[in-house]
Design a protein around this motif. Structure first.
Motif, PDB file in Angstrom:
ATOM      1  N   ILE A  65       0.867  -1.179   0.000  1.00 29.12           N
ATOM      2  CA  ILE A  65       0.000   0.000   0.000  1.00 29.12           C
ATOM      3  C   ILE A  65       0.903   1.228   0.000  1.00 29.12           C
ATOM      4  O   ILE A  65       1.554   1.537   1.006  1.00 29.12           O
ATOM      5  N   ALA A  66       0.949   1.911  -1.132  1.00 27.62           N
ATOM      6  CA  ALA A  66       1.874   3.025  -1.293  1.00 27.62           C
ATOM      7  C   ALA A  66       1.435   4.229  -0.478  1.00 27.62           C
ATOM      8  O   ALA A  66       0.239   4.537  -0.372  1.00 27.62           O
ATOM      9  N   ALA A  67       2.416   4.921   0.105  1.00 20.79           N
ATOM     10  CA  ALA A  67       2.129   6.164   0.818  1.00 20.79           C
ATOM     11  C   ALA A  67       1.541   7.171  -0.155  1.00 20.79           C
ATOM     12  O   ALA A  67       1.834   7.163  -1.348  1.00 20.79           O
ATOM     13  N   GLY A  68       0.676   8.028   0.356  1.00 18.79           N
ATOM     14  CA  GLY A  68       0.028   9.015  -0.495  1.00 18.79           C
ATOM     15  C   GLY A  68      -1.424   8.657  -0.735  1.00 18.79           C
ATOM     16  O   GLY A  68      -2.117   8.193   0.180  1.00 18.79           O
ATOM     17  N   PRO A  69      -1.920   8.844  -1.954  1.00 16.03           N
ATOM     18  CA  PRO A  69      -3.352   8.638  -2.225  1.00 16.03           C
ATOM     19  C   PRO A  69      -3.855   7.236  -1.874  1.00 16.03           C
ATOM     20  O   PRO A  69      -4.962   7.091  -1.359  1.00 16.03           O
ATOM     21  N   GLU A  70      -3.048   6.196  -2.174  1.00 14.50           N
ATOM     22  CA  GLU A  70      -3.522   4.839  -1.899  1.00 14.50           C
ATOM     23  C   GLU A  70      -3.661   4.597  -0.400  1.00 14.50           C
ATOM     24  O   GLU A  70      -4.674   4.065   0.069  1.00 14.50           O
ATOM     25  N   LEU A  71      -2.660   4.976   0.366  1.00 13.74           N
ATOM     26  CA  LEU A  71      -2.736   4.817   1.816  1.00 13.74           C
ATOM     27  C   LEU A  71      -3.901   5.616   2.383  1.00 13.74           C
ATOM     28  O   LEU A  71      -4.639   5.132   3.258  1.00 13.74           O
ATOM     29  N   SER A 128     -19.996  -2.342  -0.420  1.00 17.79           N
ATOM     30  CA  SER A 128     -19.567  -1.236  -1.263  1.00 17.79           C
ATOM     31  C   SER A 128     -18.423  -1.736  -2.127  1.00 17.79           C
ATOM     32  O   SER A 128     -17.900  -2.832  -1.918  1.00 17.79           O
ATOM     33  N   SER A 129     -18.045  -0.950  -3.110  1.00 19.68           N
ATOM     34  CA  SER A 129     -16.949  -1.350  -3.991  1.00 19.68           C
ATOM     35  C   SER A 129     -15.626  -0.802  -3.441  1.00 19.68           C
ATOM     36  O   SER A 129     -15.600   0.031  -2.539  1.00 19.68           O
ATOM     37  N   GLN A 130     -14.542  -1.278  -4.024  1.00 19.13           N
ATOM     38  CA  GLN A 130     -13.217  -0.739  -3.701  1.00 19.13           C
ATOM     39  C   GLN A 130     -12.798   0.296  -4.748  1.00 19.13           C
ATOM     40  O   GLN A 130     -11.607   0.530  -4.953  1.00 19.13           O
ATOM     41  N   TRP A 131     -13.770   0.937  -5.364  1.00 22.23           N
ATOM     42  CA  TRP A 131     -13.468   1.847  -6.461  1.00 22.23           C
ATOM     43  C   TRP A 131     -12.553   2.988  -6.032  1.00 22.23           C
ATOM     44  O   TRP A 131     -11.622   3.356  -6.766  1.00 22.23           O
ATOM     45  N   THR A 132     -12.786   3.564  -4.852  1.00 22.27           N
ATOM     46  CA  THR A 132     -11.948   4.696  -4.425  1.00 22.27           C
ATOM     47  C   THR A 132     -10.501   4.248  -4.212  1.00 22.27           C
ATOM     48  O   THR A 132      -9.568   5.006  -4.476  1.00 22.27           O
ATOM     49  N   ILE A 133     -10.319   3.016  -3.743  1.00 23.20           N
ATOM     50  CA  ILE A 133      -8.964   2.489  -3.580  1.00 23.20           C
ATOM     51  C   ILE A 133      -8.320   2.281  -4.946  1.00 23.20           C
ATOM     52  O   ILE A 133      -7.153   2.627  -5.167  1.00 23.20           O
ATOM     53  N   ALA A 134      -9.092   1.727  -5.887  1.00 25.72           N
ATOM     54  CA  ALA A 134      -8.567   1.501  -7.238  1.00 25.72           C
ATOM     55  C   ALA A 134      -8.183   2.814  -7.910  1.00 25.72           C
ATOM     56  O   ALA A 134      -7.141   2.902  -8.576  1.00 25.72           O
ATOM     57  N   VAL A 135      -9.017   3.833  -7.756  1.00 27.30           N
ATOM     58  CA  VAL A 135      -8.707   5.148  -8.337  1.00 27.30           C
ATOM     59  C   VAL A 135      -7.398   5.677  -7.754  1.00 27.30           C
ATOM     60  O   VAL A 135      -6.542   6.208  -8.484  1.00 27.30           O
ATOM     61  N   ALA A 136      -7.230   5.525  -6.444  1.00 21.60           N
ATOM     62  CA  ALA A 136      -5.999   5.990  -5.796  1.00 21.60           C
ATOM     63  C   ALA A 136      -4.785   5.198  -6.283  1.00 21.60           C
ATOM     64  O   ALA A 136      -3.698   5.769  -6.482  1.00 21.60           O
ATOM     65  N   GLN A 137      -4.945   3.902  -6.485  1.00 23.26           N
ATOM     66  CA  GLN A 137      -3.844   3.083  -6.989  1.00 23.26           C
ATOM     67  C   GLN A 137      -3.391   3.537  -8.371  1.00 23.26           C
ATOM     68  O   GLN A 137      -2.202   3.456  -8.713  1.00 23.26           O
ATOM     69  N   ARG A 138      -4.322   4.024  -9.166  1.00 21.81           N
ATOM     70  CA  ARG A 138      -3.994   4.402 -10.540  1.00 21.81           C
ATOM     71  C   ARG A 138      -3.238   5.719 -10.650  1.00 21.81           C
ATOM     72  O   ARG A 138      -2.632   6.006 -11.692  1.00 21.81           O
ATOM     73  N   LYS A 139      -3.250   6.520  -9.609  1.00 18.81           N
ATOM     74  CA  LYS A 139      -2.671   7.866  -9.698  1.00 18.81           C
ATOM     75  C   LYS A 139      -1.194   7.846 -10.088  1.00 18.81           C
ATOM     76  O   LYS A 139      -0.737   8.697 -10.863  1.00 18.81           O
TER      77      LYS A 139
END
Length: 272
Positions: A31-37, A222-233
């Motif tokens: 789990i990368a620091a920043g948006p994903e974390l 719920s979905s993990q969409w917000t996590i996926a969006v953060a991973q893509r950044k």
């Protein structure tokens, strides 16, 4: 059947142990620091609330979700049945006073009855060899009003968009070479998956009734969409595409027959 499951458990343990030192190099595991974390912390905080809890983390692996929980101030018991995985996790969180690591089976924890306010797991449920037994045990060790929080997905059947993404990834692999850290020991992984109760796909349609039968209520999806969006950044194109392949979900529920109090999960019925 019991003997088959024991043999399968040993195969699963050996598989994850062999992947322990390189597991975090595969996209989607660390789990990368920043948006994903931040996205992970927000999802956990939304379910557990702002107050520190006594949390059992099942199948903690290399301790990535452990770090999210500790960052939110929770008191964590992190459990895994691979000593190799625990070695990495202990090294990662050496000296932290609010975490305890234990070697144990997530399907039969041997923890005390009603001893945790919350249980959390990431990408564990699909690997269970005896899910009914596991769910019963998890309910047993939750306190009144305690939450079960599951992050998982249907890893057997790509979505329609996922099939298209997989084709593009295949083309990228042909052009620049395969990712050496993705899909480690894939043949062995597939052989294990074929023997699992959820090997054909972990769907919420199957999972929700099983949890209800085990004594859980107030089940929310719920979905993990917000996590996926953060991973893509900050991901490469190939890894961005990987976030589209499978349907991933978050499921929260509570021990039934008890007042949920402040631990009642936020209602969010969006499910991707």
């Amino acid at each position: 059947m019991k003997r088959i499951n024991r043999d399968l458990k040993e195969e699963i343990r050996d598989y994850w142990s062999k992947r322990s030192e390189t597991f975090d190099l595969a996209f989607g595991h660390a789990i990368a620091a920043g948006p994903e974390l931040d996205a992970w912390a927000a999802a956990v905080k939304q379910a557990l609330g702002p107050q520190p809890r006594r949390v059992l983390e099942l199948a903690c692996g290399t301790g990535e979700v452990t770090g999210v929980l500790l960052g939110l101030g929770h008191e964590v018991t992190a459990l895994d049945f691979s000593e190799a995985m625990l070695t990495v996790a202990r090294r990662k969180h050496a000296g932290h006073k609010k975490v305890r690591f234990i070697l144990a089976d997530a399907e039969s924890t041997m923890e005390d009855e009603a001893s945790y306010e919350a249980i959390i797991c990431r990408h564990l449920v699909w690997t269970l060899t005896e899910p009914e037994q596991a769910f019963s045990d998890w309910r047993r060790i939750l306190r009144p009003g305690g939450l079960l929080l599951i992050f998982d997905g249907d890893w057997a059947r790509p979505t329609l968009m996922g099939r298209a993404a997989s084709l593009v990834i295949h083309v990228i692999d042909l052009l620049v070479g395969a990712d050496p850290h993705h899909g480690g020991m894939s043949d062995r992984h597939a052989a294990i998956m074929a023997q699992l109760p959820f090997g054909g796909g972990l769907t919420t349609k199957r999972l929700v009734p099983m949890l209800a039968d085990a004594g859980f209520a107030d089940i929310e999806l719920s979905s993990q969409w917000t996590i996926a969006v953060a991973q893509r950044k900050h991901a490469t194109l190939r890894n961005k595409l990987r976030t589209l392949i499978y349907r991933r979900f978050i499921l929260s529920c509570r021990k039934s027959g008890e007042a949920a109090g402040s631990l009642r999960p936020h209602v969010d019925r969006r499910h991707g």
